[in-house]
Design a protein around this motif. Structure first.
Motif, short mmCIF file in Angstrom:
data_model
loop_
_atom_site.label_atom_id
_atom_site.label_comp_id
_atom_site.label_asym_id
_atom_site.label_seq_id
_atom_site.Cartn_x
_atom_site.Cartn_y
_atom_site.Cartn_z
N LEU A 213 0.81 -1.21 0.00
CA LEU A 213 0.00 0.00 0.00
C LEU A 213 0.85 1.26 0.00
CD1 LEU A 213 -2.89 -1.03 2.40
CD2 LEU A 213 -2.87 -0.99 -0.09
N GLN A 214 1.99 1.23 0.66
CA GLN A 214 2.86 2.40 0.64
C GLN A 214 3.37 2.69 -0.77
OE1 GLN A 214 3.84 4.50 3.41
NE2 GLN A 214 1.99 3.49 4.13
N GLU A 215 3.53 1.64 -1.55
CA GLU A 215 4.01 1.82 -2.92
C GLU A 215 2.90 2.19 -3.89
OE1 GLU A 215 5.90 -1.80 -3.97
OE2 GLU A 215 7.53 -1.60 -2.50
N SER A 216 1.68 1.68 -3.64
CA SER A 216 0.61 1.83 -4.63
C SER A 216 -0.28 3.03 -4.39
CB SER A 216 -0.25 0.56 -4.66
OG SER A 216 -0.83 0.32 -3.39
N ILE A 217 -0.39 3.53 -3.16
CA ILE A 217 -1.29 4.65 -2.88
C ILE A 217 -0.51 5.96 -2.97
CG2 ILE A 217 -2.74 5.75 -1.13
CD1 ILE A 217 -3.49 3.04 -0.12
N GLN A 218 -0.82 6.73 -3.99
CA GLN A 218 -0.13 8.01 -4.18
C GLN A 218 -0.94 9.12 -3.50
OE1 GLN A 218 2.88 8.00 -5.58
NE2 GLN A 218 2.61 5.79 -5.80
N TYR A 219 -0.99 9.04 -2.19
CA TYR A 219 -1.81 9.97 -1.42
C TYR A 219 -1.10 10.15 -0.08
CZ TYR A 219 -6.17 11.91 0.54
OH TYR A 219 -7.11 12.72 1.11
N GLU A 220 -0.39 11.26 0.04
CA GLU A 220 0.50 11.43 1.18
C GLU A 220 -0.25 11.39 2.52
OE1 GLU A 220 3.70 11.39 1.27
OE2 GLU A 220 3.75 11.11 -0.90
N GLU A 221 -1.44 11.99 2.58
CA GLU A 221 -2.17 11.99 3.83
C GLU A 221 -2.57 10.58 4.23
OE1 GLU A 221 -6.09 14.08 5.90
OE2 GLU A 221 -5.63 14.44 3.80
N ALA A 222 -2.82 9.74 3.24
CA ALA A 222 -3.18 8.35 3.55
C ALA A 222 -1.97 7.59 4.04
CB ALA A 222 -3.77 7.67 2.31
N ARG A 223 -0.79 7.91 3.55
CA ARG A 223 0.41 7.15 3.91
C ARG A 223 1.17 7.85 5.03
NH1 ARG A 223 4.05 6.36 -1.03
NH2 ARG A 223 3.84 8.62 -1.10
N SER A 224 0.47 8.27 6.07
CA SER A 224 1.13 9.06 7.13
C SER A 224 2.05 8.21 7.99
CB SER A 224 0.07 9.74 8.01
OG SER A 224 -0.84 8.77 8.51
N ALA A 225 1.72 6.93 8.20
CA ALA A 225 2.57 6.08 9.03
C ALA A 225 3.84 5.72 8.27
CB ALA A 225 1.83 4.80 9.41
N VAL A 226 4.98 5.63 9.02
CA VAL A 226 6.26 5.34 8.38
C VAL A 226 6.86 4.03 8.88
CG1 VAL A 226 6.78 7.75 7.94
CG2 VAL A 226 7.46 6.71 10.13
N PHE A 227 6.14 3.29 9.72
CA PHE A 227 6.66 2.02 10.21
C PHE A 227 5.55 0.97 10.16
CE2 PHE A 227 5.34 4.58 13.82
CZ PHE A 227 4.46 3.74 14.48
N VAL A 228 5.96 -0.27 10.17
CA VAL A 228 5.03 -1.38 10.08
C VAL A 228 4.40 -1.64 11.45
CG1 VAL A 228 4.79 -3.83 9.53
CG2 VAL A 228 6.39 -2.40 8.22
N PRO A 229 3.07 -1.79 11.53
CA PRO A 229 2.45 -2.07 12.84
C PRO A 229 2.77 -3.49 13.31
CG PRO A 229 0.82 -2.21 11.09
CD PRO A 229 2.07 -1.70 10.45
N THR A 230 3.01 -3.59 14.60
CA THR A 230 3.24 -4.89 15.24
C THR A 230 2.37 -4.97 16.49
OG1 THR A 230 5.06 -4.09 16.63
CG2 THR A 230 5.63 -4.88 14.41
N GLN A 231 2.39 -6.13 17.14
CA GLN A 231 1.61 -6.28 18.37
C GLN A 231 2.10 -5.33 19.47
OE1 GLN A 231 -1.07 -7.83 18.91
NE2 GLN A 231 -1.25 -9.18 17.14
N GLN A 232 3.40 -4.92 19.38
CA GLN A 232 3.96 -4.06 20.41
C GLN A 232 3.73 -2.57 20.13
OE1 GLN A 232 5.78 -6.65 18.92
NE2 GLN A 232 5.14 -7.98 20.63
#
Length: 536
Positions: free
Chosen positions: A67-86
Motif C-alpha cells: 500500500l505504501q508503494e501503490s497509494i499516491q496519497y500522502e495523507e493516507a500514507r502518514s505512518a512510516v513504520f510497520v504495525p506490530t503487536q507491540q
C-alpha cells in the motif's frame, strides 16, 4: 376447416410463448451461478468471477509495503513504520490526523486480549473522518478534550473511566464480525459519526477491507485505504468462510443500475487475509455484482419479478383447469370457444376462472342444434369479450415476441424523419406491427372459419364480417393493452426489458389483463347493437 384451424392456431401461439418463457428460464438459470455437489467449481461463474475484489495476501509487513508503494496519497500514507503487536497503538496515533472541528470523540480499549479486533473498525472510521481517538487509559489525562463533545465508546472493553461523563454512546456487539457490521451501518447525524452504509442507502462508492479477527494486525496495515478509498472494516471467519452477519450484510450492499452497468455506484472489497477460501472469495465478489434496477440480478428476484411470476403462474394454472374442466363437462360447447376461454384465462389470473364459472353455471336453451346459456348482460359482455380476447391478446403477444426475438425491419426515410419521426422509434412500430400481424391471423384463422361454420354467406361477406368483428374486438383490447405496456416499458421500468427477461412477459401479461377490462364495457355496446353475441 373448423376441425383443424383452431387447434393449429392455438398450438402456434402456445409454441411461441412456451419457447420464449422456457428460454428465459434457461438463460436465467445458466447465469445464476448455481453450484451442485457434482458440479465442477472451475466452470462456475460463482467461483471464477472476482472483478469486485482486490486480494492482498501476506503479513502485516507485506500489506504495508504494497500500500505504501501503490497509494499516491500522502495523507493516507502518514505512518512510516510497520504495525506490530507491540507498537500498534503508536501506529494508530501517528496515522490519524485529527480535525479539531469534529464534534465527537471515539474511545477504544487497548488493554484486553484481542483489543485490536474490537478497535479496528473504529480506527478505520477515525482515519477516514480525522476523528479524535482516545484509548480508554488516556481518558483521565484528556477529560478537558471531551467537554462539549459526544463520546462513542466502541468495543467490549472496560470503559470505567467514562463514568460521570455525559453524552456517552456505547457501541458493542458479541463478536468482532457483528461489531464491524454494526459500525458500518451506524450513523449519528447530529455529530456526523458513522459510515451509515445500511441497506436503504443506495448511493456512494463503498469500499471495504475484509480480514479475519486473528489477522487484525494485517488489517491495520491496510489503514491507508480508509483515507484513500473510504474503506470500512468487515470480518471474515477463521474457518475460511463468511459469518452469517457479514454474508447478510454484503448481499444487502448490492447496487443497481438504471441504464447501463457503467453508471455506478459500485462496491469493492480489499481482502486482507490468507485464510479465506476461494469459494468465499467468489461469493464475496459476486454479492455486489451490479444488477438492473428493476430486478435483483441472476441470483435473486426483485419484487416486480416475483409479482409477475406469480401472476403468470396463476393464469397458466387457471387455463389448464378450464381446458380440462370444459373438455369433460361441456360437451355442448364448440371447441373454438373452449380454446378461447383457455387462452384468455391464461392472461386473466383468477378472474378468468371466475368468469368461466359465471358464464356456464347458467340455465341452457337451444337454437336448433346449438346450445345457448341464459346470462345477465354483464356476463354476456364478458363472454363476448373472451371470444375476441382469447385469440387476439395471445396473438399480439406472440407476434410481439417474434419481432423482439428476430428484430423488426426498421427503415428511415427523409420524409419520416421530417414529418413522422415518432414512427421511427421501436416501440410504436412494434405495437403497430403486433396489432396488424395478430389482426390478420385472427381474421383468417379464427373469424373467417367461425363465420363460415355458422353462416351461409359468400366468401366476401364472410371476410367482411370477420374483419369487422376482429377489428372491433382487438382494437378494444389494444386500447388498454398498448397503453399499459407503453407505460410499464417506457416509464415504470427504467431499462426496457428484452425478450429474454421475465419482465417482458410479465408486462405483456399485465397489459393484457388491463386490455380485457377496457374491452369488457365496449363489448357490452356491441352486444346491444347485435354486432356480437354473448350467450355461447
Amino acid at each position: 376447416m373448423i376441425r383443424w384451424t383452431y387447434p393449429v392456431f392455438a398450438l402456434f401461439i402456445l409454441l411461441i410463448l412456451s419457447f420464449g418463457i422456457l428460454l428465459t428460464i434457461k438463460e436465467g438459470v445458466e447465469v445464476a451461478g448455481l453450484v451442485e455437489l457434482h458440479h465442477n467449481p472451475e466452470e462456475s461463474r460463482l467461483t471464477m468471477h472476482l472483478k469486485n475484489t482486490t486480494y492482498l495476501n501476506g503479513s502485516a509487513s507485506d500489506v504495508f509495503s504494497q500500500l505504501q508503494e501503490s497509494i499516491q496519497y500522502e495523507e493516507a500514507r502518514s505512518a512510516v513504520f510497520v504495525p506490530t503487536q507491540q507498537n500498534w497503538r503508536e501506529f494508530v496515533k501517528q496515522s490519524i490526523k485529527v480535525d479539531p472541528e469534529v464534534n465527537h470523540v471515539i474511545v477504544i480499549s487497548a488493554e484486553e486480549q484481542g483489543a485490536l479486533q474490537q478497535a479496528l473498525p473504529a480506527i478505520f472510521y477515525a482515519k477516514y473522518n480525522n476523528s479524535p481517538l482516545l484509548f480508554a487509559d488516556e481518558i483521565a489525562n484528556n477529560r478537558n478534550r471531551l467537554q462539549g463533545k459526544k463520546i462513542f465508546a466502541v468495543g467490549t472493553g472496560s470503559f470505567e473511566q467514562l463514568q460521570g461523563l455525559e453524552n456517552v454512546v456505547k457501541i458493542t456487539a458479541p463478536t468482532p464480525a457483528e461489531l464491524a457490521v454494526k459500525l458500518a451501518k451506524y450513523r449519528d447525524e447530529e455529530t456526523e459519526f458513522g459510515w451509515g452504509r445500511d441497506h436503504g442507502r443506495r448511493n456512494g462508492y463503498f469500499h471495504y477491507v475484509v480480514t479475519t479477527p486473528s489477522e487484525a494486525l494485517s488489517g491495520l496495515a491496510a489503514l491507508p485505504l480508509a483515507k484513500s478509498n473510504a474503506a470500512a472494516v468487515l470480518y471474515a471467519g477463521e474457518d475460511g468462510g463468511l459469518p452469517a452477519i457479514t454474508d447478510s450484510y454484503i448481499w444487502s450492499q448490492r447496487a443497481d443500475w438504471f441504464t447501463t452497468p457503467s453508471e455506478g455506484p459500485f462496491r469493492h472489497f480489499w481482502v486482507v487475509t490468507g485464510q479465506m477460501s476461494y469459494k468465499a472469495l467468489g461469493r464475496l465478489d459476486f454479492s455486489v455484482e451490479k444488477a438492473p434496477y428493476a430486478d435483483m440480478g441472476a441470483v435473486a428476484l426483485g419484487p416486480m419479478e416475483a409479482i409477475v411470476i406469480i401472476f403468470m403462474a396463476l393464469g397458466i394454472a387457471g387455463a389448464i383447469f378450464i381446458l380440462i374442466h370444459s373438455s369433460y363437462t361441456l360437451p355442448g360447447v364448440m371447441s373454438p370457444i373452449k380454446i378461447a376461454w383457455t387462452l384468455g384465462a391464461a392472461l386473466l389470473p383468477i378472474l378468468g376462472v371466475i368468469l368461466y364459472f359465471n358464464a356456464y353455471r347458467r340455465p341452457v336453451y337451444f337454437e336448433g342444434m346449438m346450445t345457448r346459456w341464459l346470462r345477465p348482460p354483464g356476463i354476456q359482455a364478458a363472454s363476448a369479450t373472451m371470444m375476441g380476447f382469447g385469440y387476439g391478446a395471445p396473438s399480439m403477444i406472440a407476434v410481439a415476441y417474434l419481432f423482439a426475438y428476430f428484430g423488426f425491419p426498421i427503415f428511415f426515410s427523409e420524409g419520416i424523419n421530417e414529418t413522422l419521426f415518432w414512427a421511427g422509434a421501436g416501440m410504436p412500430i412494434m405495437m403497430f406491427g403486433m396489432y396488424l400481424g395478430a389482426l390478420l391471423l385472427v381474421i383468417f384463422l379464427v373469424q373467417y372459419p367461425m363465420k363460415n361454420a355458422m353462416m351461409e354467406l359468400k366468401d366476401g361477406m364472410l371476410l367482411w364480417k370477420g374483419l369487422k368483428v376482429a377489428f372491433l374486438s382487438m382494437t378494444a383490447v389494444s386500447l388498454g393493452m398498448m397503453t399499459m405496456s407503453w407505460w410499464m416499458m417506457m416509464v415504470h421500468i427504467p431499462m426496457m426489458p428484452k425478450e429474454d427477461d421475465i419482465l417482458w412477459f410479465g408486462t405483456m401479461w399485465i397489459a393484457s389483463f388491463l386490455g380485457f377490462l377496457v374491452a369488457w364495457p365496449l363489448n357490452s355496446l356491441m352486444i346491444r347493437n347485435n354486432i356480437k353475441h354473448g350467450n355461447r
